[in-house]
Design an enzyme around this catalytic site. Sequence first.
Site, PDB file in Angstrom:
ATOM      1  N   GLU A 216       7.019  -5.056  -1.632  1.00 36.57           N
ATOM      2  CA  GLU A 216       7.459  -3.691  -1.349  1.00 36.57           C
ATOM      3  C   GLU A 216       8.031  -3.014  -2.587  1.00 36.57           C
ATOM      4  OE1 GLU A 216      10.281  -1.209   1.769  1.00 36.57           O
ATOM      5  OE2 GLU A 216      11.092  -2.999   0.796  1.00 36.57           O
TER       6      GLU A 216
ATOM      7  N   THR B  86      11.796  -3.426   5.680  1.00 37.63           N
ATOM      8  CA  THR B  86      10.379  -3.770   5.499  1.00 37.63           C
ATOM      9  C   THR B  86      10.154  -5.270   5.346  1.00 37.63           C
ATOM     10  OG1 THR B  86       9.925  -1.588   4.570  1.00 37.63           O
ATOM     11  CG2 THR B  86       8.312  -3.308   4.144  1.00 37.63           C
TER      12      THR B  86
ATOM     13  N   HIS C  91      12.554  11.268   6.578  1.00 37.00           N
ATOM     14  CA  HIS C  91      11.139  10.900   6.697  1.00 37.00           C
ATOM     15  C   HIS C  91      10.350  12.036   7.335  1.00 37.00           C
ATOM     16  CE1 HIS C  91      12.355   6.337   7.002  1.00 37.00           C
ATOM     17  NE2 HIS C  91      12.768   6.917   5.881  1.00 37.00           N
TER      18      HIS C  91
ATOM     19  N   ASP D  61       7.230   2.081  -0.155  1.00 32.61           N
ATOM     20  CA  ASP D  61       8.091   2.687   0.865  1.00 32.61           C
ATOM     21  C   ASP D  61       8.279   4.176   0.584  1.00 32.61           C
ATOM     22  OD1 ASP D  61      10.268   3.382   2.603  1.00 32.61           O
ATOM     23  OD2 ASP D  61      10.795   1.267   2.693  1.00 32.61           O
TER      24      ASP D  61
ATOM     25  N   SER E  24      11.531   2.796   8.678  1.00 26.36           N
ATOM     26  CA  SER E  24      10.841   1.705   7.983  1.00 26.36           C
ATOM     27  C   SER E  24      10.680   0.469   8.854  1.00 26.36           C
ATOM     28  CB  SER E  24      11.593   1.338   6.694  1.00 26.36           C
ATOM     29  OG  SER E  24      11.524   2.375   5.755  1.00 26.36           O
TER      30      SER E  24
ATOM     31  N   HIS F 196      14.591  10.144  -0.702  1.00 25.97           N
ATOM     32  CA  HIS F 196      15.704  10.570   0.160  1.00 25.97           C
ATOM     33  C   HIS F 196      16.673  11.462  -0.625  1.00 25.97           C
ATOM     34  CE1 HIS F 196      15.241   8.627   4.043  1.00 25.97           C
ATOM     35  NE2 HIS F 196      14.910   7.479   3.466  1.00 25.97           N
TER      36      HIS F 196
END
Length: 446
Positions: A270, A151, A412, A39, A98, A279
Amino acid sequence: MFKVFLSIILSTITTGCAVQSVVKQNEQSPKNIILLIGDGMGPAHIKAYRHFMDNPNTPEIEALFLDNYLIGTVATDPDQDSHFSATKPASLFVITDSASSANAYSTGNKTTNGFLGLSPKKESQLTALELAKQKGKKTGLVATSQITHATPAAFIAHVDSRKKYSEIADSFVDNQWQGQPVIDVFLGGGVRDFKRTDRDLTAELKQFGFAVISSKSELESTGDKVAGLFADVAFPSVLEREKYHPSLVEMTNAAINKLNNNNGFFLMVEGSQIDWASHDNDLVGMLNEMKEFEAAVKAAIDFAQKDGNTLVLITADHETGGLSVGAQYSEKATYYYNLRAVSSLKRSLNFYANEIAKSKNIEQFLDDAQIVLTDKQFTDWQAIEKEPNKIRDWLIKLINKQTNTGWTTTGHTGVDVNLYGFGPGSSKLIGHHDNTEIGKYLLNVL
């Protein structure tokens, strides 16, 4: 540097030949599919991680394990029209979250940001996990976030908001095929979503024959239907785990062992917190989450090499942070990248921030990171309030400047992400693809 570039190219060519050889031996669809999603893992994350893992005693930059399996790139764009009530202005372009990106991988279709298992018109869409179950395969989900996060949820839930955690958790029981939940093994966090005042899903799972476990010591002692919930919400970051938390590679191996059977399985794994560290623009956290993710990739490919009939795909849902390997923090050009300050840190910046808040002393951190403060940095340190969160923010900025790491955002970006593959059929994905093409390919294989 030329040697490194040549080495990567040759490794890719060699891998491509090996993959094509496997395909010829297995013209039928692979029995097993393992999809690993890092991710937030963009190309610059890979580059930074390669430098992080480099042996400083050799002149070349060693290739990563991942580098040997690079086959292409993926565009991660969500459905554009669903985000605009009127005609979309030509200058606007929506960046994925996501949920919508995972939806592309799980269903082969684009959707609105925040939607899971639904079209932009809120029509339910068949997921790869559900199709695998309908084809008689076992199914699994693994994550270091809560298992109800976007996810993993995109493979089992059909909801119009990724934040409907209780409704998503209900899907792990209520989404059924032939009277049984469509999921066989799921490992991650999220106890609070499964044990609620309105419904105890753990008790219901036990009625369906699931072992509900909460520590890694139980991973190997249970049967082949397992609900592993190892944290109230998400796992702590990789550098802050307790002894009862299994690692991502331990969960990956356990899931593979429990799912492996004559009819095959589908498993999604994931590396959730590469995104979270990005982030925060936390280089230390991101690099160590990448290290854990690559170990899980290796575990999956090791199994696939021995099995001979397993397709492994590795990619990301999007890039997070707008990471740049190199940055200019002053008018003077500084074209270098130096990860010495992070290579020796074995604890998280959260840990250091809490310790510094107690002691009001930064010397231990500076010794561990091998940093000598400038007069300006020392003045800035004296000026900040000694609260853990403010100290952590200051440490993040200090590390980024010390290493010459740049970040353009705490969100993102629309950067294309890498695609890696091994096993029968992976050579068919060489090149550049839209993320929906990956989902469609998985559904076609199934």
